[in-house]
Design a protein around this motif. Structure first.
Motif, PDB file in Angstrom:
ATOM      1  N   ASN A  76       8.390   2.031  -7.000  1.00 17.84           N
ATOM      2  CA  ASN A  76       7.181   2.547  -6.351  1.00 17.84           C
ATOM      3  C   ASN A  76       7.293   2.350  -4.840  1.00 17.84           C
ATOM      4  O   ASN A  76       7.429   1.223  -4.374  1.00 17.84           O
ATOM      5  N   HIS A  77       7.250   3.441  -4.099  1.00 17.99           N
ATOM      6  CA  HIS A  77       7.378   3.387  -2.640  1.00 17.99           C
ATOM      7  C   HIS A  77       5.976   3.300  -2.042  1.00 17.99           C
ATOM      8  O   HIS A  77       5.297   4.310  -1.856  1.00 17.99           O
ATOM      9  N   ILE A  78       5.555   2.087  -1.747  1.00 18.83           N
ATOM     10  CA  ILE A  78       4.181   1.832  -1.324  1.00 18.83           C
ATOM     11  C   ILE A  78       4.183   1.436   0.144  1.00 18.83           C
ATOM     12  O   ILE A  78       4.736   0.400   0.517  1.00 18.83           O
ATOM     13  N   SER A  79       3.573   2.251   0.968  1.00 19.85           N
ATOM     14  CA  SER A  79       3.512   1.955   2.402  1.00 19.85           C
ATOM     15  C   SER A  79       2.083   1.774   2.898  1.00 19.85           C
ATOM     16  O   SER A  79       1.868   1.323   4.022  1.00 19.85           O
ATOM     17  N   SER A  80       1.115   2.139   2.057  1.00 19.16           N
ATOM     18  CA  SER A  80      -0.281   1.967   2.445  1.00 19.16           C
ATOM     19  C   SER A  80      -1.096   1.632   1.215  1.00 19.16           C
ATOM     20  O   SER A  80      -0.654   1.823   0.082  1.00 19.16           O
ATOM     21  N   SER A  81      -2.296   1.119   1.442  1.00 18.19           N
ATOM     22  CA  SER A  81      -3.169   0.756   0.335  1.00 18.19           C
ATOM     23  C   SER A  81      -4.616   0.876   0.760  1.00 18.19           C
ATOM     24  O   SER A  81      -4.968   0.592   1.905  1.00 18.19           O
ATOM     25  N   ARG A  82      -5.461   1.285  -0.161  1.00 24.05           N
ATOM     26  CA  ARG A  82      -6.889   1.140   0.015  1.00 24.05           C
ATOM     27  C   ARG A  82      -7.229  -0.334  -0.233  1.00 24.05           C
ATOM     28  O   ARG A  82      -6.501  -1.041  -0.931  1.00 24.05           O
ATOM     29  N   ILE A  83      -8.332  -0.801   0.308  1.00 27.10           N
ATOM     30  CA  ILE A  83      -8.733  -2.186   0.083  1.00 27.10           C
ATOM     31  C   ILE A  83     -10.240  -2.241  -0.142  1.00 27.10           C
ATOM     32  O   ILE A  83     -11.001  -1.521   0.504  1.00 27.10           O
ATOM     33  N   CYS A  84     -10.662  -3.061  -1.112  1.00 28.66           N
ATOM     34  CA  CYS A  84     -12.074  -3.170  -1.434  1.00 28.66           C
ATOM     35  C   CYS A  84     -12.374  -4.596  -1.888  1.00 28.66           C
ATOM     36  O   CYS A  84     -11.484  -5.439  -1.980  1.00 28.66           O
ATOM     37  N   GLY A  85     -13.636  -4.876  -2.170  1.00 30.67           N
ATOM     38  CA  GLY A  85     -14.044  -6.207  -2.606  1.00 30.67           C
ATOM     39  C   GLY A  85     -14.694  -6.994  -1.480  1.00 30.67           C
ATOM     40  O   GLY A  85     -14.517  -6.697  -0.290  1.00 30.67           O
TER      41      GLY A  85
END
Length: 490
Positions: free
Chosen positions: A387-396
């Motif tokens: 999985n090529h992950i360079s960004s993410s949403r963030i919550c909580g």
């Protein structure tokens, strides 16, 4: 039209009213008790969920044109064991996701049945929080209750059953029972045999966006709603939150910094890591996801600030932290044991590296960094699967801290995207209701139209390098102390 999202949490039910364009009209929350009858046990009364949900819907719809309500759906706490007898009476209080009593049954499944077999049957291994070990615990310790079981369901699915009479679940929540063949999206006959239950005792499995029924006539009348209001299957809390953040499709990532912490990676294809360090579950968009779950995330900071420092001024404590990436104090965030990636219910938190010049700020910073490092442990497993992950949403709740967001962005070397509406599983549930009612053709379309990014946090190359060095040291600590945890427990 209007859509209701019901988030059945551990401490409260949160209800959200949304229109077809994604505008949130109203949010209400109603609490209910949590019981700890013995150390390590955690239970709730399903009737409390139903009562507070019904009251919450009434409050939600005050001064609203109820004829516009088209659908209701759910996000909910996962893994809880709800058992009903032949007369549909609840047999015993629900055993919740954070209940640790089934550690012997978990060891039995992993060591006697074997992790390889479990992974073959379900794509996962046993964790104490999962439903199957709870069933085995009930069989051993409450045999009379076990013999009365006619129906087994998950917490949010109990609400669907009470509202519609439909004995149902859906793929994302069912994946966390350790009874589902995740790849085939159907109950595993091998696991049913191991747990001494029949398929008749288990609900029909739907996709998260499918209609499971309409409101019972008496329920519709009680709420002042049309009997044509559709009830949509919904999703487990993490999958519902992922829908609410637009984490659908391939290699999309969401970080949730709540009481527990999760890293959620959506995928169009089925995949399992060789050590089963991450959960491999069905996703609410009709595909799959990988999820790493740490049991104590924002709760670590709450514990440190409120119980140890005796303050509720979280922002004030964090405002004094200046030297990121240079802290010599480490913190392992295992206050309640750990799930991903260690699967060690005996693990506990610790501080390491204090000296005479260690400050209050160093300790607070170590807590924030320790949670970020532990989340990265799961991110690395997801990356190892291609999985090529360079960004993410963030919550909580923890994600509301600018400092903590900055630490996470640099520890993980990810661009973090902040959302206009961050309402977690309740929003995702309302979106699933909209899809089920035909407002959008699929979950991906709903996410594309309704989820908006309001800002970003970019990683800083110099700080990324500093945290890379700190993370590599962090990784050495748990293996070095793992054997001590069993000794301490004895």
């Amino acid at each position: 039209m209007l859509y209701i999202g019901v988030d059945l949490g551990t401490s409260a039910v949160k209800l959200l009213l949304m229109d077809g364009k994604g505008q949130i009209k109203k949010i209400v929350s109603r609490e209910y008790p949590l019981y700890f009858p013995q150390p390590g046990w955690s239970e709730q009364q399903p009737e409390d969920w139903y009562t507070q949900t019904m009251e919450g819907i009434r409050e939600l719809l005050l001064d609203t044109d109820k004829s516009q309500v088209a659908g209701i759906s759910f996000g909910g706490q996962m893994h809880g064991l709800v058992t009903l007898d032949e007369q549909d009476h609840v047999i015993r209080p629900a055993i919740l996701w954070n209940d640790g009593r089934s550690f012997e049954e978990t060891d039995y499944l992993n060591e006697v049945i074997g992790k390889e077999k479990l992974s073959e049957y379900t794509a996962n291994i046993a964790f104490a929080g999962f439903t199957a070990p709870k069933i085995l615990w009930m069989k051993k310790h409450e045999p009379e209750n076990f013999r009365r079981i006619a129906k087994i369901m998950l917490p949010k699915d109990y609400l669907a059953y009470r509202l519609t009479g439909s004995f149902c679940t859906e793929v994302s929540d069912a994946s966390g029972t350790l009874l589902l063949d995740v790849k085939k999206r159907q109950w595993s006959q091998q696991m049913l045999q191991i747990c001494s239950v029949t398929e008749k005792m288990l609900p029909r499995v739907y996709e998260s966006y499918e209609v499971v029924g309409t409101l019972r006539a008496e329920t519709a009348k009680e709420l002042g709603l049309s009997g044509a209001v559709k009830v949509i299957a919904g999703a487990g809390d993490n999958a519902a939150a992922a829908v609410g953040t637009g984490t659908v499709g391939d290699s999309r990532c969401n970080l949730s910094l709540g009481t527990s912490g999760t890293i959620f990676v959506s995928s169009k294809s089925f995949g399992v890591d060789e050590h089963n360090a991450l959960h491999s579950f069905g996703h609410a968009d009709g595909h799959y996801h990988l999820m790493g779950c740490m049991l104590s995330a924002a709760s670590c900071n709450k514990w440190w600030e409120e119980q140890i420092l005796k303050t509720t001024d979280f922002a004030g404590e964090q405002s004094k932290i200046r030297r990121l990436g240079e802290n010599r104090v480490f913190y392992l965030p295992y206050l309640m044991g750990e799930r991903s990636p260690h699967n060690d219910p005996r693990a506990r938190a610790l501080f390491l590296g204090m000296s005479m010049d260690t400050t209050r700020e160093d300790m607070t910073q170590a807590v924030l960094e320790g949670v970020a490092f532990a989340l990265r442990d799961s991110l690395e497993v997801a990356r190892s699967l291609g999985n090529h992950i360079s960004s993410s949403r963030i919550c909580g709740g923890g994600a509301k801290s600018p400092l903590w967001r900055r630490i996470i962005a640099n520890v993980m070397n990810l661009k973090l995207e902040l959302l206009e509406n961050e309402e977690g599983p309740a929003l995702g549930a309302a979106m699933l209701a909209a899809v089920g009612c035909g407002e959008y053709p699929d979950v991906a379309s709903a996410a594309e139209n309704l989820v908006k990014v309001a800002g970003t946090v970019e990683p800083e190359p110099e700080l990324v390098q500093k945290y890379e060095e700190r993370y590599q040291k962090f990784r050495e600590i748990y293996p070095a102390v793992k054997a001590l945890y069993q000794t301490l427990e004895a």
